[in-house]
Design a protein around this motif. Structure first.
Motif, mmCIF file in Angstrom:
data_model
loop_
_atom_site.group_PDB
_atom_site.id
_atom_site.type_symbol
_atom_site.label_atom_id
_atom_site.label_comp_id
_atom_site.label_asym_id
_atom_site.label_seq_id
_atom_site.Cartn_x
_atom_site.Cartn_y
_atom_site.Cartn_z
ATOM 1 N N ARG A 81 -6.494 -3.983 -7.673
ATOM 2 C CA ARG A 81 -5.741 -3.292 -8.730
ATOM 3 C C ARG A 81 -6.505 -2.031 -9.179
ATOM 4 N NH1 ARG A 81 -1.510 -6.090 -11.403
ATOM 5 N NH2 ARG A 81 -1.194 -8.213 -10.621
ATOM 6 N N ARG A 131 -6.120 0.536 -6.452
ATOM 7 C CA ARG A 131 -4.715 1.000 -6.429
ATOM 8 C C ARG A 131 -4.524 2.080 -7.496
ATOM 9 N NH1 ARG A 131 -2.131 -4.013 -7.228
ATOM 10 N NH2 ARG A 131 -2.095 -4.482 -4.999
ATOM 11 N N ILE A 145 0.598 0.990 -11.164
ATOM 12 C CA ILE A 145 0.361 2.140 -10.272
ATOM 13 C C ILE A 145 0.029 3.418 -11.051
ATOM 14 C CG2 ILE A 145 1.665 1.261 -8.301
ATOM 15 C CD1 ILE A 145 3.999 3.088 -9.253
ATOM 16 N N PRO A 149 0.833 -1.203 0.000
ATOM 17 C CA PRO A 149 0.000 0.000 0.000
ATOM 18 C C PRO A 149 0.864 1.249 0.000
ATOM 19 C CG PRO A 149 -0.008 -1.065 2.163
ATOM 20 C CD PRO A 149 0.721 -1.980 1.244
#
Length: 893
Positions: A70, A73, A716, A32
């Motif tokens: 995902r 994120r 990311i 995280p």
């Protein structure tokens, strides 16, 4: 950044998967990290059993959770997916017991408790946790550093604290109570671990004498041998047939025990004979009657399910095996009036498969009444919300009227109950610490710990808290308990709403005053292609690792996700996985086709005012898909997300925009080429980002060719967002109508086998002026894309064209004149032959389905296959008839 000219001709899922997973994992991309939202997002992984191996259900679990983590994120959340494993008390002990017997011909008793538990720990270290590595092959992206085992130090600390607090509060108590006893496991099991199966049995109608009378009471039972434990006969207090007998004495056959005749409202006067034998030691309802009337409890069974001393001459025999001889004795004594066949539900252990015996035993219980009420309020108040909402009913069906939870198990592997007994002063106490040296009351060193262990679900109920370090303050700080608890979403199957979801709700609300998660998504159960439950006996299981090896992880994930929404079941067909592998290859090949032009592309999209109509259309459609995918992922509609992106890639980007771009690239307009290359690059960057949560491997690979030097991995990057500035209503409407019409023309051509290169005439009728104008402006594209050499556009007020093949969209009617284009007689003859052949085949399957003998005797999978074939052939017959009518209509026009 990979070089465009180096892109391989074919996509190799094995190479890509082996390259990217280590980069993600070792690069810390699963950890995280604070994002643009400033908020945390947490999912706890339902801990698979330490004995487990990846099956299709696990794969669905992992796919839906990984896609969600995902997605979040990329949306800018500090996203944590917590992995772990469950010690699985019964399953693990069974595995190791079988192993030591096979290898050494020893039992756990030969080892002794301490050494046997050591043996299990050794097995766990060597063989346990295979499933964690198997999850990695799917692309699962939890933070593996958070991985927790339910027998680790902190979870054990949590178990002891919770037990002691509840014990001291008086909510955990020990009692002689009737429980579900598994004679194979020789342990109590919970209601949720009992699987009820319908079996063929009998009603045995027995005659009980009334003492000092000639009267006989007829009583029906499915288990005649249990009369050896009878302690009363019961009738309804208002039943006129038996009122005069209440308070008198009945004599139980064979054992000749004298028992009272009692009255209780539980008896149904309209059901059966109106008389009930009461066996408090071996029936849940009889146990309650016994409590109300203070009846003695007689236990006729040993722990292994054999008859004890109360079994008389049948002592040592299993109840079922003794039944035949027992019934013969009843016949000899002339107290068996009749036997009636009866099909009824019988409880079986979901792990051992043994018939469960209701048995009165001293067990530990947790009083859940007030906890269950608070947990219902949390759902009622929407502190936690089920998706889909109907699963609340399953939750409430148990939580509204819960039975107290039997939490003790007669096993050696698990969290041993932290209750101690002083052998000097008989003091009983519970301790959070395992380091107990003496009795706190008399200081005696002579004490013993309760031998039972806690139900595995007791530690699992603390999972949302213990995985984040609770109650250890140092561990809570290290794992950022205050950041990640309560968790955001629980993803699980409906089969463990009782076992796990309800108990986590109760424990979390009790000890933190917070619901453990904001949302609960209940996914479907994976079945085979015919809708049957996967089982060893049917041999219809699908091995996820085999599917990944054959088709690639992304294709397998996309298949599972595309079937996951608010449905109860997913029928998994390997051919469907193969179909989605084609989609993965389509994405790869589309990129290979456009990659030579991307060297010309700018990194930024030009001002939208400078885009041509086709470019505005594709960007507007991409923007629409972006909206759908954002909204559907938030609502756990993975199926809608997959459908939207699949349709966009196949039907719009590849089939249309790339095709239309070929003309641009073949011209010499360098400005237009550069702009079109930029739009292609922009679109493809967004496509791989949208797809990434569902198909992470191919998208990360393609991103390596698309990204700028200063950009990090796709995992990311920001997830695409909908923008009002990218809505181009006119261009989207124009082009979507055009696509509808061209597709209709192509389908009509195919339906009558017009050769692909043959040019045709077409008539379009529409009352939409903007549509008519667009069609007239794009006649060149009609020729290029549908081989229409002569196009007529008119409104619907005129007469309908004759001798034409007809198709229609919501906005335009399409007519193709057929005279001189095909031989109608030849087409009709061909279709009639094929229809006759198909109808004959359909009749064969219809006869089978109308044959009651076949349906009763054929195996389930055979019947399912016949039904499937019947449905497919029915569809084919309907299609052939429709085509035949079309041709005959054209001929007769």
């Amino acid at each position: 950044m990979s070089k465009l000219q180096d892109i391989p001709k074919t996509y190799s899922s094995k190479d890509v998967e082996s390259r990217w997973y280590p980069k993600w994992d070792q690069g810390g991309y699963f950890k995280p990290r604070p994002g643009k939202t400033g908020e945390a997002f947490t999912i706890i992984m339902p801990p698979p059993n330490v004995t487990g191996k990846l099956h299709a259900g696990h794969a669905l679990d992992a796919t839906t959770q990984d896609a969600l983590i995902r997605f979040k994120r990329m949306k800018g959340y500090e996203a944590l997916w917590l992995p772990g494993m469950d010690h699985a008390g019964i399953a693990t002990q069974n595995v190791v017991e079988k192993m030591i017997w096979a290898q050494e011909k020893k039992t756990r008793h030969d080892y002794g408790r301490e050494d046997f538990v050591k043996k299990i720990w050794e097995w766990k270290e060597e063989y346990g946790g295979i499933i964690a590595n198997q999850q990695k092959s799917l692309g699962a992206s939890p933070d593996w550093d958070y991985s927790t085992f339910t027998m680790d130090k902190v979870p054990h600390q949590a178990v002891n604290k919770v037990f002691v607090d509840l014990f001291n509060e008086g909510l955990i108590y020990q009692s002689d109570y009737i429980i579900n006893w598994d004679p194979v496991l020789q342990s109590a099991i919970s209601d949720a671990e009992v699987e009820h199966k319908e079996i063929n049995g009998n009603f045995y109608h027995l005659l009980y004498k009334v003492k000092d009378s000639d009267e006989l009471l007829e009583i029906a039972t499915t288990r005649p041998e249990t009369l050896l434990g009878d302690t009363a006969v019961c009738v309804h207090p208002e039943d006129e047939r038996f009122k005069h007998l209440i308070g008198k004495t009945a004599i139980v056959p064979i054992c000749e025990r004298e028992v009272p005749i009692i009255a209780d409202d539980y008896v149904d006067m309209e059901k059966g004979t109106g008389c009930l034998k009461v066996t408090p030691g071996h029936d849940f309802n009889d146990f309650e009657i016994g409590n109300r009337h203070n009846l003695p409890i007689i236990t006729i069974l040993n722990k292994d399910g054999t008859l004890n001393d109360y079994g008389l001459e049948w002592k040592g025999q299993e109840a079922m095996k003794a039944r035949k001889s027992f019934v013969k004795r009843l016949e000899e004594l002339e107290v068996l009036k009749e036997i009636k066949p009866h099909r009824h539900q019988v409880g079986h252990g979901d792990r051992s498969g043994a018939v469960i015996e209701p048995l009165v035993s001293k067990q530990w219980f947790l009083d859940v009444q007030s906890m269950a009420q608070r947990s219902c309020e949390a759902i009622d108040n929407e502190e936690t919300v089920f998706y889909p909402r109907q699963w609340e009913n399953t939750y409430f069906s148990w939580m509204r009227e819960p039975r107290n939870w039997c939490i003790s198990r007669q096993l050696w592997w698990g969290h041993q109950i932290p209750v101690y007994y002083c052998q000097s002063c008989d003091h009983q106490w519970a301790s959070e610490s395992d380091d107990v040296s003496s009795c706190p009351k008399c200081n005696s060193k002579k004490f013993k710990q309760d031998p039972d262990v806690l139900d595995t679900w007791f530690s699992s109920a603390l999972w949302p808290m213990s995985t984040l370090g609770w109650p250890n303050e140092e561990a809570m700080k290290e794992k950022k308990f205050d950041t990640f608890f309560p968790t955001s979403v629980l993803v699980t199957g409906f089969d463990i709403i009782f076992f796990w979801v309800a108990r986590m709700m109760m424990m979390s609300l009790k000890f933190t005053n917070k619901a453990p998660f904001e949302k609960i998504y209940i996914h479907a159960i994976v079945r085979d292609k015919l809708g049957r439950k996967m089982s060893k006996s049917l041999g219809n299981g699908i091995d996820p690792l085999e599917m990944i090896d054959l088709y690639g992880a992304d294709a397998f994930r996309f298949t599972l996700a595309s079937g996951s929404g608010y449905n109860r079941g997913i029928n998994l067909d390997p051919e469907r996985i193969g179909g989605f592998r084609n989609f993965i290859n389509k994405v790869w090949n589309a990129f290979r086709f456009i990659s030579p032009y991307l060297e010309e592309a700018d990194s930024e999209l030009p001002a939208t005012s400078g885009l041509d109509p086709h470019e505005k259309w594709i960007i507007g459609e991409l923007n629409a898909v972006t909206k759908i995918m954002n909204e559907s992922m938030e609502e756990f509609r993975y199926d809608d997300s997959c459908s939207a992106i699949y349709s966009f890639v196949y039907d719009k980007f590849c089939s249309w925009f790339i095709e239309l771009s070929k003309t641009t690239f073949n011209d010499n307009d360098q400005e237009a080429i550069k702009r079109r290359a930029t739009v292609l690059k922009y679109t493809f960057r967004k496509v791989v980002a949208l797809l990434h949560p569902i198909t992470p491997y191919i998208t990360e690979e393609l991103w390596s060719y698309l990204k700028n030097e200063d950009e990090d991995l796709l995992i990311i990057q920001d997830y695409p967002e909908f923008s009002e500035s990218l809505v181009f209503e006119k261009e989207q409407n124009d082009m979507n109508r055009f696509v509808d019409v061209i597709s209709t023309i192509r389908n009509l051509r195919a339906s009558v086998n017009i050769k692909p290169k043959e040019e045709i005439k077409a008539i379009l009728r529409t009352d939409l002026e903007e549509a008519a104008n667009y069609y007239n402006e794009n006649k060149a594209n009609f020729l290029k894309l549908a081989r229409v050499k002569e196009l007529t556009v008119e409104n619907k007020s005129g007469s309908v064209p004759e001798k034409t093949l007809v198709g229609a969209t919501t906005h335009t009617e399409v007519y193709i004149p057929l005279e001189g284009v095909i031989d109608l007689n030849e087409q009709i003859s061909r279709l009639e032959k094929e229809l006759k052949k198909t109808e004959k085949e359909l009749e064969k399957y219809s006869k089978k389905l109308n044959n009651e003998k076949f349906l009763a005797n054929a195996k389930e999978d055979v019947v399912a296959e016949v039904k499937s074939n019947y449905e497919q052939l029915s569809e084919k017959v309907n299609s052939l008839r429709e085509n035949l009518n079309n041709f005959k209509g054209v001929k007769g026009a």
